[in-house]
Design a protein around this motif. Sequence first.
Motif, short mmCIF file in Angstrom:
data_model
loop_
_atom_site.label_atom_id
_atom_site.label_comp_id
_atom_site.label_asym_id
_atom_site.label_seq_id
_atom_site.Cartn_x
_atom_site.Cartn_y
_atom_site.Cartn_z
N LEU A 188 0.86 -1.18 0.00
CA LEU A 188 0.00 0.00 0.00
C LEU A 188 0.90 1.23 0.00
O LEU A 188 1.98 1.21 0.60
N PRO A 189 0.51 2.31 -0.66
CA PRO A 189 1.37 3.49 -0.71
C PRO A 189 1.71 4.00 0.69
O PRO A 189 0.89 3.92 1.61
N GLN A 190 2.90 4.54 0.84
CA GLN A 190 3.27 5.13 2.12
C GLN A 190 2.40 6.34 2.43
O GLN A 190 1.97 7.07 1.52
N ASP A 191 2.18 6.58 3.70
CA ASP A 191 1.33 7.71 4.11
C ASP A 191 1.92 9.04 3.67
O ASP A 191 1.19 9.94 3.22
N PHE A 192 3.24 9.18 3.74
CA PHE A 192 3.87 10.44 3.32
C PHE A 192 3.58 10.71 1.84
O PHE A 192 3.27 11.85 1.46
N THR A 193 3.67 9.68 1.02
CA THR A 193 3.41 9.85 -0.41
C THR A 193 1.99 10.31 -0.66
O THR A 193 1.74 11.26 -1.42
N LEU A 194 1.04 9.65 -0.02
CA LEU A 194 -0.38 9.96 -0.26
C LEU A 194 -0.78 11.33 0.26
O LEU A 194 -1.35 12.15 -0.47
N PHE A 195 -0.50 11.56 1.53
CA PHE A 195 -1.12 12.70 2.21
C PHE A 195 -0.25 13.95 2.29
O PHE A 195 -0.78 15.05 2.42
N VAL A 196 1.06 13.79 2.21
CA VAL A 196 1.95 14.95 2.26
C VAL A 196 2.42 15.33 0.86
O VAL A 196 2.28 16.48 0.44
N LEU A 197 2.92 14.36 0.12
CA LEU A 197 3.43 14.65 -1.22
C LEU A 197 2.31 14.91 -2.22
O LEU A 197 2.33 15.91 -2.95
N LEU A 198 1.33 14.00 -2.27
CA LEU A 198 0.26 14.10 -3.26
C LEU A 198 -0.98 14.83 -2.73
O LEU A 198 -1.92 15.06 -3.50
N GLU B 130 -3.52 14.00 -0.88
CA GLU B 130 -4.82 13.33 -0.88
C GLU B 130 -5.58 13.71 0.40
O GLU B 130 -4.99 13.83 1.47
N ASN B 131 -6.89 13.86 0.26
CA ASN B 131 -7.71 14.28 1.40
C ASN B 131 -8.50 13.15 2.03
O ASN B 131 -9.19 13.36 3.03
N THR B 132 -8.41 11.96 1.47
CA THR B 132 -9.10 10.80 2.00
C THR B 132 -8.20 9.57 1.82
O THR B 132 -7.28 9.60 1.00
N PRO B 133 -8.49 8.48 2.55
CA PRO B 133 -7.72 7.25 2.37
C PRO B 133 -8.29 6.35 1.27
O PRO B 133 -8.03 5.15 1.27
N GLU B 134 -9.00 6.92 0.31
CA GLU B 134 -9.67 6.12 -0.72
C GLU B 134 -8.69 5.26 -1.51
O GLU B 134 -8.99 4.11 -1.87
N ILE B 135 -7.50 5.78 -1.82
CA ILE B 135 -6.53 4.99 -2.59
C ILE B 135 -6.11 3.76 -1.79
O ILE B 135 -5.99 2.67 -2.34
N TRP B 136 -5.88 3.94 -0.50
CA TRP B 136 -5.59 2.79 0.35
C TRP B 136 -6.71 1.75 0.25
O TRP B 136 -6.47 0.56 0.11
#
Length: 285
Positions: A188-198, A200-206
Motif C-alpha cells: 500500500l502506498p506510504q502515508d507520506f506519499t499519499l497525504f503529504v506529497l500528493l 490526498e484528502n481521504t484514504p480512498e486509494i488505500w
Amino acid sequence: MPGSECPPENWPGWPEDKQFAFILTHDVESKAGLDRCRSLMQLERDLGFRSSFNFIPEGSYRVPAELREELTASGFEVGIHDLKHDGHLFTSRRNFKRRAERINRYVREWGASGFRSGFMLRNLDWLHDLDVQYDASTFDTDPFEPQPQGRHTIFPFWVSNPNGDPNSYQRSAINSSANGYVELPYTLPQDFTLFVLLQENTPEIWMRKLDWIAQHGGMALVDVHPDYLCLDNAIATSREYPVAHYKSFLEYVSRHYEGAFWNTTPRKVAQFCAQVTKATTASES
C-alpha cells in the motif's frame, strides 16, 4: 502492477484460512514521531489491531527501553530502522559490513526480528549480513522512491543466500538471514506519499488497493509514520495529515472484512513464510 497478484509457486494460503494478510508497520524517524508512539499504539489497540514499530538505533533520538517493553508486552513488535537513517548505509560493501555489526548488536539488545532501511535503499544480497528473520525495505510498486524498481508481487518471498547451506532447512528452524530471510514488501502506498506529497484528502486509494489485494488473497502491508500524524485535533502542518485518515482506513478494514483478514506482526508473517519455504524445500529434496 499486472502480474503482481500471482501467488508464489506452492503457495498454501494464509493461516486459519484467512482471505488475506493485513500488516501494519511504522517507521519512527524523529523525536516527534517517538513521542506519538503510545498514542498510535492505543488507537490501534482500541480497534483490535497490532503492528510493528521500527526505530532508528543511532538517529536523532534515543528509544527508551520502557517504550520497547510496553509495545512488546501489548502484542506489538519492535524492529530496526536502518542505523542512522542518513542515506549512507549502502555506499560501499565495506561500510555496510561495518554498520551491520552495529545493527546486529541492536538486534540482540532489542530482541528484534526485522529490519527496514532508510529511504527504502537496499541491496538484498548484502542483507544476509544481518541477524534478522525478515527485511521490509522493498515494495510491489512505488515510483516515488529513490530506488523505484519494485518487486512486482503482493506476497512475501524468500531471499536465499547463495553462500548459505542449501540443506539447512532440513536440520533446523530458520532464525537468521545466514541462509536466507523473508522479504516483506509494502503493498500500500506510504502515508507520506499519499497525504503529504500528493495531498490526498481521504484514504480512498488505500481502500481501493486493499480491495484489490484482498480479492487476490495477497498481503496488504502499509508503512505509516507517526512523525506525520496530526493527533489530538491539532492543526496539521504542511508535513502532517489528520490521524482521522488512518483511523477511518482501519475502521473500513474492520467493517468490510471482519473475520477475513490475518492481522499479525511482521515477525509472525516471516515465521509462517519461512516454514512454508522449509516445507517446500524438503518436499523437493
